[in-house]
Design a protein around this motif. Structure first.
Motif, PDB file in Angstrom:
ATOM      1  N   ALA A  30       4.959  -8.143  -4.314  1.00  0.00           N
ATOM      2  CA  ALA A  30       4.060  -7.203  -4.998  1.00  0.00           C
ATOM      3  C   ALA A  30       3.448  -7.869  -6.225  1.00  0.00           C
ATOM      4  CB  ALA A  30       4.836  -5.937  -5.388  1.00  0.00           C
ATOM      5  N   GLU A  61      -0.113  -1.803  -5.617  1.00  0.00           N
ATOM      6  CA  GLU A  61       0.998  -1.210  -4.847  1.00  0.00           C
ATOM      7  C   GLU A  61       1.318   0.209  -5.311  1.00  0.00           C
ATOM      8  OE1 GLU A  61       1.103  -4.073  -6.524  1.00  0.00           O
ATOM      9  OE2 GLU A  61       1.148  -5.578  -4.916  1.00  0.00           O
ATOM     10  N   ILE A 115       3.661   1.699  -2.206  1.00  0.00           N
ATOM     11  CA  ILE A 115       4.915   0.926  -2.113  1.00  0.00           C
ATOM     12  C   ILE A 115       6.127   1.845  -1.857  1.00  0.00           C
ATOM     13  CG2 ILE A 115       5.290   0.883  -4.637  1.00  0.00           C
ATOM     14  CD1 ILE A 115       6.317  -2.001  -4.311  1.00  0.00           C
TER      15      ILE A 115
END
Ligand code: G1P
Length: 244
Positions: free
Chosen positions: A10, A27, A37
């Motif tokens: 990420a 994310e 995410i």
């Protein structure tokens, strides 16, 4: 056998998303009712993976604020910092010590999937085939912003990162989900940077293929949307509102 861990890279910039990604890690952009995410973390949980490593970088501290230790979601999250933005292969390599010589699964933090059971299926397949590396793929009309595989039966015989449409070896794009044995770290060590000085995970996988390691792919059922551009983020949200 020790329990499999999950890794979420990420640390990427999100340049294609424009200025919003300067303030908010891509994310953390919402798909439906939660950050993209978090959907990834839910997929790990459905595959019985609760030890999750998130590789973060510059301007990504908000991810730590969002999840904390992972307690809210009943998972254990470890954060690792990738200082240099030098490609996905290097992001995965950052997790090496925390993964402690075990097999592991990777899902990119800016990818939305439906249904979320895809990872469990991919891991079952990976184990059954005694694969060293298994790549989740989806057919795409335009594969030019993805890694693209050349399949033979269930095996990958070649893989290229972001080919020009005329050079694409198939319409099967890497969906940002992988299952690896620790031998991927030998491959990453051998990987050379591309023209932009980025170490591509695709090139590490290509090295494994050249070394005659068993590298498999599996077509993922359902929908995969990489939210890395405003159009695709919108598409993911539209899809979510129709499904949920
Ligand atoms: C990365 C990978 C690519 C993969 C894609 C999936 O590209 O390098 O092989 O197909 O994720 O979303 P990126 O989106 O970081 O440019």
């Amino acid at each position: 056998m020790k329990k499999m861990k999950g890794l979420i890279p990420a640390a990427g910039m999100g340049t294609r998303l424009g200025p919003i990604a300067l303030a908010i890690p891509k994310e953390l952009l919402m798909v439906g009712d939660k950050a993209c995410i978090e959907h990834v973390v839910e997929a790990f949980k459905l595959a019985d993976i609760t030890d999750i490593i998130i590789v973060v970088g510059w301007r990504k501290h908000a991810i730590l604020d969002y999840f904390g230790s992972g307690k809210r979601l009943d998972v254990n999250i470890t954060y690792i910092v990738q200082d240099e933005r030098n490609g996905l292969a290097k992001a995965v390599e950052c997790g090496k010590n925390a993964l402690n010589h075990n097999s592991f699964a990777v899902i990119l933090g800016d990818n939305f999937f439906y249904p979320k059971t895809f990872l469990k299926e991919l891991i079952t397949f990976h184990k059954k085939k005694q694969s060293e590396c298994t790549v989740g793929v989806t057919p795409m009309k335009d594969v030019s912003s993805y890694g693209v595989i050349k399949p033979r039966g269930e095996i990958i015989i070649d893989i290229v990162e972001k080919p020009k449409p005329k050079d694409a070896p198939s319409n099967l794009a890497c969906a940002g989900i992988y299952v690896f044995k620790p031998s991927i770290f030998d491959a990453i060590k051998k990987t050379k940077p591309d023209a932009n000085n980025e170490y591509q995970l695709t090139d590490s996988i290509k090295w494994m293929i050249e070394e005659k390691k068993p590298v498999f792919y599996k077509e993922l059922k359902g929908r995969h949307i990489d939210i890395g551009s405003p159009e695709r983020l919108k598409m993911a949200n539209k899809f979510f509102s129709q499904k949920m």
